[in-house]
Write a protein that holds these residues in place. Structure first.
Motif, mmCIF file in Angstrom:
data_model
loop_
_atom_site.group_PDB
_atom_site.id
_atom_site.type_symbol
_atom_site.label_atom_id
_atom_site.label_comp_id
_atom_site.label_asym_id
_atom_site.label_seq_id
_atom_site.Cartn_x
_atom_site.Cartn_y
_atom_site.Cartn_z
ATOM 1 N N ASP A 10 0.944 -1.241 -0.152
ATOM 2 C CA ASP A 10 -0.048 -0.254 0.028
ATOM 3 C C ASP A 10 0.847 1.335 0.015
ATOM 4 O OD1 ASP A 10 -2.528 -1.068 -0.050
ATOM 5 O OD2 ASP A 10 -2.219 -1.899 2.023
ATOM 6 N N THR A 11 1.285 1.619 -1.298
ATOM 7 C CA THR A 11 2.204 2.710 -1.262
ATOM 8 C C THR A 11 1.590 4.185 -0.781
ATOM 9 O OG1 THR A 11 1.720 2.947 -3.592
ATOM 10 C CG2 THR A 11 3.774 1.810 -2.928
ATOM 11 N N GLY A 12 0.139 4.100 -0.771
ATOM 12 C CA GLY A 12 -0.329 5.250 -0.243
ATOM 13 C C GLY A 12 -0.278 5.783 1.058
ATOM 14 N N MET A 13 0.234 4.805 2.081
ATOM 15 C CA MET A 13 0.421 4.897 3.458
ATOM 16 C C MET A 13 1.891 5.217 3.759
ATOM 17 S SD MET A 13 -2.057 1.988 5.077
ATOM 18 C CE MET A 13 -0.734 1.386 6.045
ATOM 19 N N LEU A 14 1.884 6.638 3.916
ATOM 20 C CA LEU A 14 3.588 6.907 4.069
ATOM 21 C C LEU A 14 3.598 7.629 5.480
ATOM 22 C CD1 LEU A 14 4.381 9.247 0.923
ATOM 23 C CD2 LEU A 14 5.279 7.040 1.416
ATOM 24 N N SER A 15 4.877 7.085 6.094
ATOM 25 C CA SER A 15 4.962 7.876 7.207
ATOM 26 C C SER A 15 6.185 8.816 7.238
ATOM 27 C CB SER A 15 5.730 6.855 8.289
ATOM 28 O OG SER A 15 6.857 6.837 8.621
ATOM 29 N N GLY A 16 7.091 8.710 5.991
ATOM 30 C CA GLY A 16 7.887 9.784 5.845
ATOM 31 C C GLY A 16 7.338 11.189 5.897
ATOM 32 N N LYS A 17 7.792 12.433 6.349
ATOM 33 C CA LYS A 17 7.381 13.500 6.590
ATOM 34 C C LYS A 17 8.065 14.590 5.713
ATOM 35 C CE LYS A 17 5.109 12.332 10.875
ATOM 36 N NZ LYS A 17 5.529 10.840 10.653
ATOM 37 N N VAL A 18 7.003 15.445 5.230
ATOM 38 C CA VAL A 18 7.774 17.022 4.991
ATOM 39 C C VAL A 18 6.850 18.112 5.528
ATOM 40 C CG1 VAL A 18 6.437 16.856 2.739
ATOM 41 C CG2 VAL A 18 8.015 18.457 3.112
ATOM 42 N N THR A 19 7.819 19.153 5.965
ATOM 43 C CA THR A 19 7.047 20.066 6.753
ATOM 44 C C THR A 19 7.536 21.302 6.303
ATOM 45 O OG1 THR A 19 8.360 19.934 8.595
ATOM 46 C CG2 THR A 19 6.288 19.146 8.812
ATOM 47 N N VAL A 20 7.126 22.532 6.220
ATOM 48 C CA VAL A 20 7.815 23.864 5.946
ATOM 49 C C VAL A 20 8.849 24.132 7.185
ATOM 50 C CG1 VAL A 20 7.860 26.310 5.548
ATOM 51 C CG2 VAL A 20 5.836 24.742 4.786
ATOM 52 N N ALA A 21 10.297 24.208 6.719
ATOM 53 C CA ALA A 21 11.261 24.568 7.834
ATOM 54 C C ALA A 21 11.402 26.214 7.892
ATOM 55 C CB ALA A 21 12.686 23.946 7.534
ATOM 56 N N GLU A 22 11.156 26.894 6.681
ATOM 57 C CA GLU A 22 11.481 28.111 6.803
ATOM 58 C C GLU A 22 10.856 28.860 5.515
ATOM 59 O OE1 GLU A 22 15.670 28.722 7.544
ATOM 60 O OE2 GLU A 22 15.605 30.532 6.351
ATOM 61 N N TRP A 23 10.114 29.894 5.694
ATOM 62 C CA TRP A 23 9.503 30.576 4.438
ATOM 63 C C TRP A 23 9.417 31.794 4.749
ATOM 64 C CZ3 TRP A 23 4.475 28.413 2.030
ATOM 65 C CH2 TRP A 23 4.181 28.778 0.932
ATOM 66 N N LYS A 24 10.678 32.632 3.911
ATOM 67 C CA LYS A 24 10.653 34.123 4.194
ATOM 68 C C LYS A 24 9.947 34.868 2.859
ATOM 69 C CE LYS A 24 15.070 34.318 6.705
ATOM 70 N NZ LYS A 24 16.412 33.693 6.240
ATOM 71 N N ASP A 25 9.459 35.662 3.165
ATOM 72 C CA ASP A 25 8.414 36.565 2.360
ATOM 73 C C ASP A 25 9.274 36.611 0.896
ATOM 74 O OD1 ASP A 25 6.000 37.024 2.844
ATOM 75 O OD2 ASP A 25 6.357 39.070 3.353
ATOM 76 N N GLY A 26 8.667 36.407 -0.152
ATOM 77 C CA GLY A 26 9.226 36.681 -1.380
ATOM 78 C C GLY A 26 10.420 35.493 -1.622
ATOM 79 N N GLU A 27 10.856 34.730 -0.935
ATOM 80 C CA GLU A 27 11.867 33.868 -1.117
ATOM 81 C C GLU A 27 11.352 32.320 -1.300
ATOM 82 O OE1 GLU A 27 15.031 33.931 1.577
ATOM 83 O OE2 GLU A 27 15.072 36.270 1.467
ATOM 84 N N GLU A 28 12.267 31.253 -1.708
ATOM 85 C CA GLU A 28 11.717 30.057 -2.070
ATOM 86 C C GLU A 28 11.655 29.593 -0.494
ATOM 87 O OE1 GLU A 28 14.540 27.093 -3.579
ATOM 88 O OE2 GLU A 28 12.766 26.403 -4.713
ATOM 89 N N PRO A 29 10.922 28.719 -0.384
ATOM 90 C CA PRO A 29 10.738 28.051 0.939
ATOM 91 C C PRO A 29 11.560 26.822 1.206
ATOM 92 C CG PRO A 29 8.335 27.817 -0.343
ATOM 93 C CD PRO A 29 9.534 28.645 -1.125
ATOM 94 N N TRP A 30 11.772 26.637 2.469
ATOM 95 C CA TRP A 30 12.698 25.545 2.755
ATOM 96 C C TRP A 30 11.995 24.294 3.555
ATOM 97 C CZ3 TRP A 30 18.169 24.716 2.030
ATOM 98 C CH2 TRP A 30 18.835 25.798 1.153
#
Ligand SMILES: Cc1cc2nc3c(=O)[nH]c(=O)nc-3n(C[C@H](O)[C@H](O)[C@H](O)COP(=O)(O)OP(=O)(O)OC[C@H]3O[C@@H](n4cnc5c(N)ncnc54)[C@H](O)[C@@H]3O)c2cc1C
Length: 737
Positions: free
Chosen positions: A171-191
């Motif tokens: 069941d490849t739909g069930m993921l535990s690996g996570k992605v979150t926003v680490a840093e997101w400054k105005d007008g810059e690329e998010p990390w």
């Protein structure tokens, strides 16, 4: 189609050589692929064989000797086979057949070596299939081998989907690996912050980058995606401990842990920002589907290589079995023929050989189909984009009309003038190829590796005790175990069966299947010795069974053909895979028969080779027909309860007293009556009155016909066995034991 009828007395004198294989597997006009085969073979039978013989499989660790194998891949062109010429490669255009041929050659000697080469491509595949142009250029250029004079070590990759239990497996739909926003400054690329644990990740001991599947647990990122991690990124790139594998030990496998910070530009395929949310252009499922669709084919071919590689060592062992014994003097039958005096030994080898031929034909057909499909798929995407249609449900709707046109094309007579118009329609071409690919890719992975692993056991058994030692020529025991990994990784059998359950019932595929059945009858008319007629009868039985099951219910009224009812759907998928493998095997022999005479090398002894390979087709068609017949019969009859000795079920039985009466008008009826009830209610000792065949009599008619279609198959097997006993083989194997 050629209508050559072969004289029965032609015998194949030598094992099928490269010229024959190039015609069968359709790369006789591809010098680039022939070069690749030669290079991969050199590495396999040289560097790789020496590593196996030296015992490098006995350690789980990644050793300098194993690392040298990767350098040999780089030097020989095996690594560059994945790249475009402008990225450092030498093959332009789609490379499914190229990668399959290379994997086949490596797996001929060792499956782990083939996996080590394929795993880097697997890591690059998400980028290749769905990456942005920038991503493609960066990673494929870095992964390309250095050009002469260039001082650079190519980057290696790993692909991380599987996670520690209880997450992704089937069941490849069930993921535990996570992605979150680490840093997101105005007008810059998010990390992004990535937290992913992998399980059984190939190439991990030395990977410089990893393509990892992760799901969002942050409301500012939508859904899931695949991200690219580099070993130099901020955070922890922990390669984990090596997996204690029993198989494929020449590849590296381990359970890594990644906690890393990467720019959002590492999302494979890019992203957009909508209402302050990062929306990946492709979710992880879409990326993985595009990747596995293609990469599962070379895996199936790895097992095919193992089966065919077993032929020569087994023949040599069988012939030499009694040499040196007092009673076996040179010239005697015992000395010259060894175990090959015995029919069973020959027949079993014929079965192994026929399975290997069918597996190779199915797999290479799938590889070629993806090469043909790739440009047509791009054309389809462009044409639909012009109409404002982009992916998903809208695309499925837009292709409905093309599907109907494709079905119309399949049903038109050969000389119908409308054919040309429909054949020239790229959308018709696309739906036809797509429907076929959706079936033969999982069929290759499922049948080649699953049935192939079982058949490898047969090959090992033919070598007796020697077969299960490290000294066995051809490393057969390794190959037997290794085949099981091929059946497991990139999705175990359940995944392939589940996919087939859906794709094999598409209207377009079923229309193709009907056309293929007629095609087999036509082949049988010109080449009766191929078993094509037997196969056509089995295909008809399978189709009847599918139709029947789609309309039928069990005693509780529950549908028989239903996604959740794997007992029905998976079994039918298995039966279909047998039939398909046999079909492509026959088509390859037809190709050889048609094109062989024009090739000066293949033409030598061609009639004998075609005769032998046709006999193998016949043997395999009968095996496939038997398997399909067994499975279909069980499904058609198995969901009706057996009648019992109850009053209700007694109604069809004779009473002993009645029989005496009937005997006067129908002499002999007593002898025919099997379900007779005595006056005291006693009955024959069996499960109940015999089951009837209400509604299924057509099945019995088709099955009966199929049984009689087996005529001649044992004669073909005897003839093939006779060839196996006589065919010349080289003095010694061309790689060490
Ligand atoms: C040496 C090695 C190398 C690998 N390399 C990689 C790699 O590079 N990258 C990567 O991401 N992964 C890799 N894998 C992982 C591999 O892809 C998985 O092991 C495989 O997909 C099976 O998943 P699983 O082990 O969780 O088995 P499970 O999912 O637990 O399957 C166990 C059994 O249950 C059956 N089953 C499971 N679900 C169902 C269902 N829904 N219906 C019916 N039957 C079901 C399966 O068919 C199988 O028979 C590797 C594995 C090994 C052993």
């Amino acid at each position: 189609m050629a209508t050559l009828t072969l004289p029965e007395n032609k015998t194949m004198l030598t094992l099928p050589g490269d010229a024959v294989r190039q015609i069968q597997w359709r790369f006789a006009d591809r010098f680039d692929l022939q070069m690749l085969v030669a290079s991969a073979r050199g590495v396999a039978r040289g560097t790789v064989a020496r590593l196996v013989a030296a015992g490098e499989r006995n350690t789980h660790e990644w050793t300098p000797a194993k690392a040298e194998m990767l350098e040999a891949f780089d030097r020989s062109g095996v690594t560059a086979a994945f790249m475009e010429p402008e990225e450092g490669g030498f093959i332009a255009g789609p490379k499914n057949l190229a990668l399959s041929l290379s994997a086949f050659e490596l797996a001929w000697v060792d499956g782990g070596a083939a996996t080590a080469s394929l795993a880097s491509f697997l890591a690059l595949s998400p980028i290749h299939e769905r990456g942005t142009q920038q991503q493609v250029t960066r990673y494929k250029t870095l992964a390309a081998p250095p050009q002469p004079g260039e001082d650079r070590v190519p980057w290696r990759g790993a692909f991380a989907l599987t996670e520690p239990i209880p997450y992704v497996g089937v069941d490849t739909g069930m993921l535990s690996g996570k992605v979150t926003v680490a840093e997101w400054k105005d007008g810059e690329e998010p990390w992004l912050q990535i937290d992913k644990r992998g399980r059984f990740i190939t190439n991990i001991a030395f990977a410089n980058f990893v393509t990892a599947a992760v799901g969002s647990v942050d409301p500012r990122i939508k859904g899931s995606c695949v991200v690219i991690l580099e070993e130099g990124d901020e955070g922890s790139f922990d390669r984990g401990t090596p997996t204690k594998k029993l198989v494929h030990q020449l590849s590296s496998t381990g359970d890594p842990i990644f906690n890393m910070k990467v720019p959002a530009s590492r999302i494979v395929g890019g992203y957009t920002i909508k209402d302050s949310v990062i929306v990946p252009n492709f979710n992880h499922g879409e990326v993985i589907e595009a990747v596995f669709r293609r990469t599962r084919v070379p895996v199936g071919l790895m097992t095919a290589a193992k089966l065919l590689s077993a032929v020569e060592p087994v023949i040599r062992y069988q012939r030499q079995r009694f040499r040196g014994a007092e009673g076996a003097k040179p010239g005697s039958v015992r000395y010259e023929q060894g175990i090959q005096q015995r029919q069973d030994a020959l027949h079993r080898l014929v079965d192994v050989w026929a399975t290997g031929e069918a597996a190779a034909s199915l797999g290479f057909a799938a590889a070629r189909l993806f090469d043909a499909l790739d440009p047509v798929e791009k054309q389809k995407t462009a044409l639909l984009a012009e109409r404002g249609v982009q992916g998903g449900r809208a695309e499925m709707k837009a292709l409905k009309e093309s599907e109907q046109r494709a079905i119309e094309l399949l049903e038109l007579p050969e000389n119908d003038p409308r054919r040309a118009e429909l054949e020239a329609d790229p959308l018709v071409q696309y739906v036809l190829m797509d429907a076929e690919a959706n079936v033969i890719c999982p069929a290759t992975k499922l049948w080649n590796t699953g049935h192939g692993a079982n058949t490898m056991r047969e090959a090992v058994s033919l070598m007796g005790g020697y077969g299960i030692t490290e000294d066995c020529p051809g490393f057969l025991a390794n190959k037997w175990m290794d085949a099981q990994l091929e059946a497991t990784y990139e999705g175990p059998e359940a995944v392939q069966r589940r996919q087939l359950t859906v794709t094999m019932t598409s209207e377009v595929f079923l229309a193709q299947f009907r056309a293929w059945t007629s095609q087999m009858r036509r082949i049988a008319a010109s080449h009766p010795g191929t078993g094509a007629c037997t196969l056509a009868s089995a295909m008809k039985l399978w189709l009847w069974t599918l139709n029947y099951l789609q309309k039928s219910t069990d005693p509780d009224g529950a549908k028989l053909y239903h996604g959740q009812r794997q007992g029905v759907t998976f079994a039918l998928a298995d039966a279909l895979s047998w039939l398909l493998a046999s079909r492509y095997q026959i088509l390859d022999v037809m190709e050889l028969d048609a094109k062989g005479p024009a090739d000066p090398v293949a033409a030598e002894g061609l009639a004998g080779t075609v005769q032998f390979l046709s006999d193998l087709c016949h043997v395999q068609a009968a095996a496939a027909a038997g398997e399909a017949s067994r499975i279909c019969a069980e499904l058609v009859f198995g969901y009706s309860p057996h009648p019992a000795w109850t009053d209700e079920n007694h109604q069809g039985c004779f009473l002993a007293s009645e029989l005496a009466e009937y005997e006067e008008t129908m002499p002999g009826i007593t002898a025919m009556a099997v379900d007779v009830l005595q006056i005291d209610g006693s009955h024959p000792q069996k499960a109940g009155p015999c089951a009837g065949c209400q509604g299924n009599s057509e099945f019995l008619r088709l099955q009966n016909k199929l049984t009689t279609c087996l005529s001649g198959v044992r004669l073909a097997k005897d003839r093939a066995a006779d060839t196996v006993a006589k065919v010349q083989i080289p003095e010694a194997l061309d790689y060490p034991a």
